[in-house]
Every structure is written in structure tokens, then in C-alpha cells.
Write an enzyme that holds these catalytic residues in place. Structure first.
Site, PDB file in Angstrom:
ATOM      1  N   ARG A 175      23.132 -70.472 -26.777  1.00 42.92           N
ATOM      2  CA  ARG A 175      22.763 -68.961 -26.635  1.00 42.92           C
ATOM      3  C   ARG A 175      22.413 -68.403 -25.175  1.00 42.92           C
ATOM      4  NH1 ARG A 175      25.725 -69.513 -29.648  1.00 42.92           N
ATOM      5  NH2 ARG A 175      25.717 -69.330 -31.814  1.00 42.92           N
ATOM      6  N   SER A 224      19.934 -62.190 -34.564  1.00 42.66           N
ATOM      7  CA  SER A 224      18.905 -63.411 -34.687  1.00 42.66           C
ATOM      8  C   SER A 224      17.563 -63.127 -33.716  1.00 42.66           C
ATOM      9  CB  SER A 224      19.477 -64.909 -34.499  1.00 42.66           C
ATOM     10  OG  SER A 224      20.479 -65.091 -35.375  1.00 42.66           O
ATOM     11  N   GLU A 297      15.934 -65.058 -29.012  1.00 43.10           N
ATOM     12  CA  GLU A 297      17.235 -65.329 -28.503  1.00 43.10           C
ATOM     13  C   GLU A 297      17.494 -63.625 -28.079  1.00 43.10           C
ATOM     14  OE1 GLU A 297      20.403 -66.830 -31.158  1.00 43.10           O
ATOM     15  OE2 GLU A 297      21.393 -65.111 -30.909  1.00 43.10           O
TER      16      GLU A 297
HETATM   17  C1  LIG Z   1      24.060 -57.652 -37.199  1.00 46.49           C
HETATM   18  C2  LIG Z   1      24.201 -58.602 -36.245  1.00 46.49           C
HETATM   19  C3  LIG Z   1      24.733 -60.108 -35.964  1.00 46.49           C
HETATM   20  C4  LIG Z   1      25.099 -60.779 -34.999  1.00 46.49           C
HETATM   21  N1  LIG Z   1      25.591 -61.846 -35.253  1.00 46.49           N
HETATM   22  C5  LIG Z   1      25.614 -63.054 -34.229  1.00 46.49           C
HETATM   23  C6  LIG Z   1      26.132 -64.272 -34.233  1.00 46.49           C
HETATM   24  O1  LIG Z   1      26.715 -64.471 -35.336  1.00 46.49           O
HETATM   25  N2  LIG Z   1      26.180 -65.042 -33.167  1.00 46.49           N
HETATM   26  C7  LIG Z   1      25.896 -64.645 -32.150  1.00 46.49           C
HETATM   27  O2  LIG Z   1      25.798 -65.426 -31.058  1.00 46.49           O
HETATM   28  N3  LIG Z   1      25.134 -63.487 -31.863  1.00 46.49           N
HETATM   29  C8  LIG Z   1      25.096 -62.621 -32.779  1.00 46.49           C
HETATM   30  N4  LIG Z   1      24.546 -61.296 -32.648  1.00 46.49           N
HETATM   31  C9  LIG Z   1      23.958 -61.071 -31.443  1.00 46.49           C
HETATM   32  C10 LIG Z   1      24.844 -60.206 -30.279  1.00 46.49           C
HETATM   33  O3  LIG Z   1      25.835 -59.604 -31.201  1.00 46.49           O
HETATM   34  C11 LIG Z   1      25.442 -61.189 -29.554  1.00 46.49           C
HETATM   35  O4  LIG Z   1      24.519 -61.843 -28.486  1.00 46.49           O
HETATM   36  C12 LIG Z   1      26.284 -60.356 -28.491  1.00 46.49           C
HETATM   37  O5  LIG Z   1      27.538 -61.193 -27.923  1.00 46.49           O
HETATM   38  C13 LIG Z   1      26.002 -59.480 -27.626  1.00 46.49           C
HETATM   39  O6  LIG Z   1      26.774 -58.567 -26.753  1.00 46.49           O
HETATM   40  P1  LIG Z   1      26.193 -57.098 -26.521  1.00 46.49           P
HETATM   41  O7  LIG Z   1      27.623 -56.738 -25.780  1.00 46.49           O
HETATM   42  O8  LIG Z   1      25.966 -56.481 -27.704  1.00 46.49           O
HETATM   43  O9  LIG Z   1      25.283 -57.529 -25.319  1.00 46.49           O
HETATM   44  P2  LIG Z   1      23.944 -56.662 -25.317  1.00 46.49           P
HETATM   45  O10 LIG Z   1      23.127 -56.942 -26.251  1.00 46.49           O
HETATM   46  O11 LIG Z   1      24.133 -55.155 -24.515  1.00 46.49           O
HETATM   47  O12 LIG Z   1      23.281 -57.548 -23.975  1.00 46.49           O
HETATM   48  C14 LIG Z   1      22.938 -58.910 -24.018  1.00 46.49           C
HETATM   49  C15 LIG Z   1      22.892 -59.660 -22.878  1.00 46.49           C
HETATM   50  O13 LIG Z   1      24.135 -59.648 -21.931  1.00 46.49           O
HETATM   51  C16 LIG Z   1      23.949 -58.935 -20.854  1.00 46.49           C
HETATM   52  N5  LIG Z   1      25.296 -58.239 -20.662  1.00 46.49           N
HETATM   53  C17 LIG Z   1      25.878 -57.376 -21.432  1.00 46.49           C
HETATM   54  N6  LIG Z   1      27.264 -57.083 -20.889  1.00 46.49           N
HETATM   55  C18 LIG Z   1      27.003 -57.510 -19.692  1.00 46.49           C
HETATM   56  C19 LIG Z   1      27.961 -57.764 -18.638  1.00 46.49           C
HETATM   57  N7  LIG Z   1      29.182 -57.022 -18.600  1.00 46.49           N
HETATM   58  N8  LIG Z   1      27.957 -58.465 -17.460  1.00 46.49           N
HETATM   59  C20 LIG Z   1      26.545 -59.060 -17.386  1.00 46.49           C
HETATM   60  N9  LIG Z   1      25.674 -59.140 -18.285  1.00 46.49           N
HETATM   61  C21 LIG Z   1      25.987 -58.371 -19.446  1.00 46.49           C
HETATM   62  C22 LIG Z   1      22.902 -57.856 -21.027  1.00 46.49           C
HETATM   63  O14 LIG Z   1      22.197 -57.870 -19.735  1.00 46.49           O
HETATM   64  C23 LIG Z   1      21.968 -58.889 -21.975  1.00 46.49           C
HETATM   65  O15 LIG Z   1      20.972 -59.712 -21.160  1.00 46.49           O
HETATM   66  C24 LIG Z   1      24.360 -60.498 -33.924  1.00 46.49           C
HETATM   67  C25 LIG Z   1      23.885 -59.340 -33.362  1.00 46.49           C
HETATM   68  C26 LIG Z   1      23.690 -58.275 -34.730  1.00 46.49           C
HETATM   69  C27 LIG Z   1      23.125 -57.050 -34.461  1.00 46.49           C
END
Ligand SMILES: Cc1cc2nc3c(=O)[nH]c(=O)nc-3n(C[C@H](O)[C@H](O)[C@H](O)COP(=O)(O)OP(=O)(O)OC[C@H]3O[C@@H](n4cnc5c(N)ncnc54)[C@H](O)[C@@H]3O)c2cc1C
Length: 302
Positions: A175, A224, A297
């Protein structure tokens, strides 16, 4: 940087700049105050122009789908950048290789791969984030993660310099990835394996059902809260939390999900401070009762 100066710059930049933009509705927790500056570039040119003009003048945070972030109740003093439509293209490079913009959702990419008979991206159908967020978090589930399929990442740093990095030059952790924080991922190339879309579809359905059985859906959460402490115990983090903290523990509307103890939920109007208090309390209790130090996380944005 003064608002007036930014306003002047905004006239010439290909993108939308908003001041004091509420960010509460831009994240899954539904928590947070405002962003001093919120920038949505309309093109790569606009993004680079902004970065060059803004360089060294303030903080930057890149927001994806907001499914893994906890914002503060106070104003974010700096720029929050969100990539939009022009960073949402997907294309096939060859029979097993796909290039996708950072703003594409992981779900959409998994569907695209399925429709093109490419297997290996099915796990993304269970993750509610964007490609950019998935890269930064090395997201994954059911024993697959971004590192298994990434070939290269195209990015720009906060000074506006573009680069492409092959995935085999990056160290991926559970992660997280070992790349500097001052980067904006623009797109990424993924390689899967040819398989029939029928088989892929069945596998994806299986994963989605498994996920829905194990974790809460349709709630205000950041997924998480803590990473599984993989090198310290065989136990999953939710088991440690269950053993150390009563499930009814709450700080205002910040509560622990009944279905999954590592999912913290904004029941209605939780403040960021309440969610942070819940996170710290659980961390302290787990340390006291099991000796294990948990790492978050969720990305806590200061
Ligand atoms: C209901 C639910 C279920 C989930 N299940 C999982 C799972 O099974 N497995 C898992 O790994 N995660 C899970 N997650 C967590 C999350 O969905 C993941 O970590 C996801 O990949 C984050 O993507 P995001 O676009 O929402 O990022 P954000 O939450 O918007 O950002 C997360 C991080 O990524 C950075 N970031 C985002 N976009 C960019 C970019 N273009 N360039 C540089 N940095 C960037 C941000 O600055 C931040 O540090 C879950 C979350 C929820 C709410």
C-alpha cells in the site's frame, strides 16, 4: 501567493481555478473544510503552466477520487489539484497492453480490460479509486496489486517537469510506493494476459460478491483505516482491533463499522478531529493490548 496574483494568472491558464472551494463532497468520508485554491486543469499544457507559475509558492495536494483521504476541518492552505476529463482516456497499445489516464476509475479500467479480453486487472473492479490514487497507494485486493501489472508511469513533478518511469525501476511496498511526494501521475501503462471476456466477467463477479460480503458498502468511509501489520503478526488488523477495542467506540459521529472493524465510518456529520481521535484511540489501544504498532493506510491531509 496572493489571491489577486492567482486570479491574474488564472486568466491565461487552461483550467478552472476556484478559491475557498469546499472539499467535503470530494471525498468518501464526506469530511473536510475548504481548499484555499482548487485547480482543475483542462489540459496537460494548463497543468504544466500552473505548476511552473506556482512553483515554490505554496503547498500542493493531488486529489484522485478521494476514497483514501481524510481532510482537515480547517482550510487547506495551498492548492488542491484534481485531474478531470482530459486525463480520462483509455487506449489499447497492443493485445495485452493498455494505457490509461490517471483520472480513469479503476472500475472503468477493469471493464475496459474485460471488454478487450485482457485478464489481470479484475481486482480493480473492487476498488473505488482512480488510477492515480491506485498507483500512489499500490492498491490491491485478493492478492493482486498495481505492481503486478504496471509497466510504466508517466508523470509531472510539482515544478512542471515531465518524465516516464518504468515500473521495474520503482520499489513497491504494501500500500505504498517509494517515489517522491511532489509528483502528479498523468497516465500509466498496464500489461495483462489474453483471456476470454466471459471468463474474466465471471471472475470479476466472484470478486465483487466476495468483497461485498466482507466489507461495508454505500457508507461514508475511507476504506481500510490501518495497514495489515504483515511482518509483526499473522492476524489481520480487523482482528487486532476487535480484540482491543469495543466495537461501539465512537467520537461523535465517527464510528467503527459493524461489518468490518478496520473500516471507520462518518455516521452523519463527523468532524475530522473526531475521526482522528477515533484513529488515535484505536491505535493506542491496539499497541497497549497487543504490543503491535499500527500504521494508517488512509492518507491524512494536513
Ligand atoms: C469502500 C472502500 C473500499 C476500498 N477497498 C480497497 C481495496 O480493496 N484495496 C485497496 O487497496 N484500497 C481500497 N480502498 C482505498 C482506496 O479506494 C484506494 O487506495 C484507491 O486506490 C485510492 O484512489 P483515489 O483515486 O480515491 O485516491 P485518493 O484517495 O484521492 O488519494 C490517495 C493518495 O493518492 C494520491 N493521488 C491521487 N491521485 C494522484 C495522482 N494523479 N498523482 C499523484 N498522486 C495521486 C493522493 O495525493 C493521496 O496521497 C477502499 C476505499 C473505500 C472507500
Amino acid at each position: 501567493m496572493k489571491k489577486e496574483d492567482i486570479k491574474k494568472l488564472a486568466l491565461s491558464i487552461d483550467g478552472d481555478i476556484f478559491f475557498d472551494q469546499s472539499i467535503k463532497n470530494l471525498n468518501w468520508f464526506n469530511i473536510g473544510g475548504k481548499a484555499e485554491i482548487f485547480f482543475k486543469p483542462k489540459s496537460l499544457k494548463g497543468l504544466i503552466e500552473y505548476l511552473k507559475l506556482y512553483a515554490n509558492r505554496g503547498k500542493i495536494f493531488v486529489l484522485g477520487n478521494g476514497s483514501n483521504v481524510l481532510f482537515d476541518d480547517e482550510k487547506y492552505q495551498g492548492t488542491i489539484i484534481k485531474l478531470g476529463k482530459n486525463f480520462s482516456n483509455i487506449a489499447l497499445l497492443d493485445r495485452e497492453t493498455i494505457i490509461a489516464g490517471a483520472a480513469v476509475t479503476q472500475k472503468k479500467l477493469s471493464e475496459f480490460a474485460k471488454d478487450n479480453n485482457i485478464s489481470g486487472l479484475e481486482f480493480m473492479s473492487c476498488i473505488p479509486g482512480s488510477i492515480g490514487g491506485g498507483i500512489r497507494m499500490n492498491s490491491g485486493c485478493f492478492k493482486k496489486e498495481f505492481k503486478d501489472i504496471l509497466i510504466s508511469i508517466q508523470l509531472v513533478d510539482f515544478k512542471g517537469i515531465m518524465r516516464s518511469i518504468p515500473a521495474d525501476k520503482i520499489k513497491f511496498n504494501y500500500r505504498s510506493i517509494e517515489l517522491p511526494k511532489d509528483l502528479i501521475f498523468l497516465s500509466a501503462t498496464f500489461k495483462g494476459k489474453e483471456k476470454s471476456s466471459f471468463e474474466i466477467n465471471n471472475f470479476m463477479k466472484e470478486l465483487i460478491i466476495k468483497k461485498e460480503l466482507a466489507q461495508p458498502t454505500k457508507i461514508k468511509t475511507g476504506g481500510s483505516t490501518f495497514k495489515n501489520p504483515i511482518n509483526q503478526t499473522d492476524k489481520k488488523v480487523w482482528e487486532l482491533i476487535r480484540s482491543a477495542v469495543p466495537n461501539e467506540t465512537n467520537y461523535g459521529d465517527a464510528i467503527i463499522s459493524e461489518k468490518h472493524a478496520n473500516f471507520f465510518v462518518n455516521k452523519k456529520n463527523a468532524k475530522s478531529e473526531e475521526m482522528k481521535s477515533l484513529i488515535n484511540f484505536v491505535k493506542d489501544q491496539v499497541k497497549k493490548k497487543t504490543g503491535i504498532k499500527l500504521d494508517t493506510e488512509i492518507v491524512i491531509v494536513e
